[in-house]
Design a protein around this motif. Structure first.
Motif, short mmCIF file in Angstrom:
data_model
loop_
_atom_site.label_atom_id
_atom_site.label_comp_id
_atom_site.label_asym_id
_atom_site.label_seq_id
_atom_site.Cartn_x
_atom_site.Cartn_y
_atom_site.Cartn_z
N LYS A 1 9.05 20.18 3.78
CA LYS A 1 9.27 21.67 4.26
C LYS A 1 10.45 21.79 4.90
O LYS A 1 11.26 22.77 4.54
CB LYS A 1 7.83 22.26 4.99
CG LYS A 1 6.74 22.31 4.17
CD LYS A 1 6.79 23.16 2.96
CE LYS A 1 5.47 23.31 2.23
NZ LYS A 1 5.54 24.15 0.99
N VAL A 2 10.96 21.20 5.85
CA VAL A 2 12.03 21.18 6.45
C VAL A 2 13.18 20.49 5.84
O VAL A 2 14.11 21.14 5.66
CB VAL A 2 11.78 20.59 8.01
CG1 VAL A 2 13.17 20.38 8.57
CG2 VAL A 2 10.78 21.15 8.85
N GLY A 3 12.99 19.13 5.12
CA GLY A 3 14.02 18.64 4.68
C GLY A 3 14.59 19.49 3.34
O GLY A 3 15.88 19.44 2.98
N GLU A 4 13.68 19.91 2.64
CA GLU A 4 14.06 20.62 1.40
C GLU A 4 15.10 21.88 1.84
O GLU A 4 15.95 22.40 1.27
CB GLU A 4 12.78 21.31 0.75
CG GLU A 4 13.28 21.98 -0.36
CD GLU A 4 12.16 22.80 -1.37
OE1 GLU A 4 12.36 23.80 -2.02
OE2 GLU A 4 11.04 22.33 -1.00
N LEU A 5 14.61 22.68 3.00
CA LEU A 5 15.30 23.67 3.54
C LEU A 5 16.68 23.35 3.96
O LEU A 5 17.70 23.81 3.77
CB LEU A 5 14.49 24.42 4.35
CG LEU A 5 15.24 25.88 4.99
CD1 LEU A 5 15.49 26.84 3.94
CD2 LEU A 5 14.11 26.46 6.15
N VAL A 6 16.75 22.13 4.60
CA VAL A 6 18.05 21.48 5.16
C VAL A 6 19.04 21.51 4.07
O VAL A 6 19.96 21.94 4.28
CB VAL A 6 17.66 20.11 5.98
CG1 VAL A 6 18.95 19.53 6.10
CG2 VAL A 6 17.02 20.67 7.38
N THR B 1 14.18 25.00 12.78
CA THR B 1 14.38 23.88 12.81
C THR B 1 15.49 23.26 11.86
O THR B 1 16.54 22.72 12.17
CB THR B 1 13.13 22.73 12.34
OG1 THR B 1 12.25 23.21 13.38
CG2 THR B 1 13.51 21.33 12.61
N ALA B 2 15.51 23.72 10.57
CA ALA B 2 16.49 23.30 9.56
C ALA B 2 17.98 24.08 9.85
O ALA B 2 18.94 23.37 9.81
CB ALA B 2 15.94 23.75 8.16
N ALA B 3 17.84 25.46 10.37
CA ALA B 3 18.99 26.15 10.69
C ALA B 3 19.78 25.66 11.86
O ALA B 3 20.95 25.34 11.69
CB ALA B 3 18.87 27.53 10.95
N SER B 4 18.92 25.07 12.97
CA SER B 4 19.71 24.31 13.87
C SER B 4 20.62 23.38 13.55
O SER B 4 21.61 22.91 13.85
CB SER B 4 18.77 24.02 15.02
OG SER B 4 19.31 23.41 16.05
N ALA B 5 19.74 22.47 12.66
CA ALA B 5 20.16 20.97 12.16
C ALA B 5 21.29 21.23 11.55
O ALA B 5 22.69 20.45 11.58
CB ALA B 5 19.34 20.26 11.63
#
Length: 366
Positions: A15-20, A318-322
């Motif tokens: 979920k996070v990796g795809e959005l990253v 989480t994704a936007a911060s990274a």
């Protein structure tokens, strides 16, 4: 200005990796996504990859300028070592202290590329906020950092939903926490020092948990009297967790506890992420306390093809911060080599990035 990073590999397309990967694409990077299983139909190139295959991992990273590891914490060292061996910039989302210690070693041994772990929420964004607040003070007495990733509509005695890694949450609750007390680093038990917190009329409780400070204790030792990180939950949550771990004797059965908790409190889409940072000290010659409080809700993002998709608060924050941190390295706002600490990142610089501006636009508490 020409970027130092153009092609980015994202390993782990959950979920996070795809959005990253999607946010990196929106920010103008060429993205290669890697996952253990085939992921057709995404708007960036994807390839199956077994990260335990050392040769395959290194070959995948030879074709990119940087890699963002969105894998479980226990897989990040393999990716970091592969990145070091081929000379590509490394980013991850880990809160795991031994992983970060290894990344620091790699940064010392392999000059010429940047190593930027801990790019999530805590450690990550909350440290950026706290350090940015602290810069405005003449002297600092305390830095108090808190994050709560919670269901908007809690039920039951736990009042929780496992929208994040159960293994990560259990480790936060059971591993000792690094803090500053009287200006010195100490290790103290997790789930202690509970306090009441009210955000926008919502009553919460906060208690010490491990990993959320990243390298901040080392950075601020001797400069700040008190520094700690706490996780926020709905009232009564930590009492129930003490019952589970201590009275039922499950502290040594972490994997089993994680399975039980996810089955009991599965993920929800209607979540909220609370951030609460406070710095006390002397500012402009006078005693002062400055707070930064936000409550981030799920958002609907429109991709370059005009497709809308709603993302949980924990996922997009989480994704936007990274991705914002990747942008800052690529654009020369952060060092191009060596170990980069989250507390060295200016919040105003993060706000100026394609991904980071969402934190400026959303989340303000009325």
């Amino acid at each position: 200005m020409k970027r130092s990073i153009n092609q980015v590999g994202v390993i782990g397309l959950g979920k996070v990796g795809e959005l990253v990967a999607g946010l990196l694409t929106d920010a103008g990077f060429k993205v290669s996504g890697y996952d253990a299983q085939a992921r057709p139909g995404l708007r960036f190139e994807t390839t199956e990859l077994d990260v335990t295959d050392e040769h395959a991992l290194r070959e995948a990273l030879r074709g990119v300028d940087a890699v963002v590891s969105c894998l479980p914490y226990d897989k990040n060292i393999e990716v970091a070592e592969a990145a070091a061996s081929v000379g590509c910039h490394y980013f991850d989302l880990t809160e795991d202290v031994p992983t970060t210690q290894r990344v620091v070693e790699l940064a010392q041994q392999h000059p010429g590329v940047a190593f930027v772990p801990q790019c999530g929420l805590a450690p990550g964004l909350i440290g950026i906020v706290g350090a940015s607040l602290a810069k405005g003070f003449d002297t600092i007495r305390s830095i108090e950092l808190k994050v709560g990733a919670l269901p908007q509509n809690p039920t039951g005695l736990l009042g929780y939903a496992f929208n994040w890694s159960a293994e990560g949450v259990v480790n936060e609750y059971l591993n000792d926490c690094e803090v500053l007390r009287s200006g010195r680093r100490q290790m103290v038990p997790a789930m202690e020092e509970k306090e009441r917190v009210v955000i926008g009329g919502i009553e919460l409780e906060a208690a010490l948990t491990s990993g959320g400070l990243g390298t901040m204790c080392q950075t601020y030792e001797g400069r700040v009297q008190r520094l700690d990180y706490k996780t926020m939950r709905y009232p009564g949550h930590f009492e129930q967790m003490h019952f589970l771990f201590d009275e039922l004797g499950l502290r040594e059965r972490r994997e089993e506890v994680g399975r039980i908790l996810v089955e009991a409190k599965p993920p929800v889409n209607d979540d909220i992420v609370y951030l609460h940072a406070a710095v006390e000290g002397v500012k402009n010659g006078m005693p002062f306390r400055e707070n930064h409080v936000r409550g981030y809700l799920p958002i609907t993002l429109t991709d370059a093809e005009g497709n809308d998709r709603t993302w949980r608060a924990i996922s997009w924050t989480t994704a936007a911060s990274a991705v914002a941190v990747v942008e800052l390295v690529a654009d020369g706002k952060l060092p191009q080599e060596g170990f980069v600490r989250q507390e060295d990142i200016a919040l105003e610089d993060l706000y100026a990035t394609t991904s980071g501006r969402r934190f400026a636009d959303y989340g303000k508490i009325a």
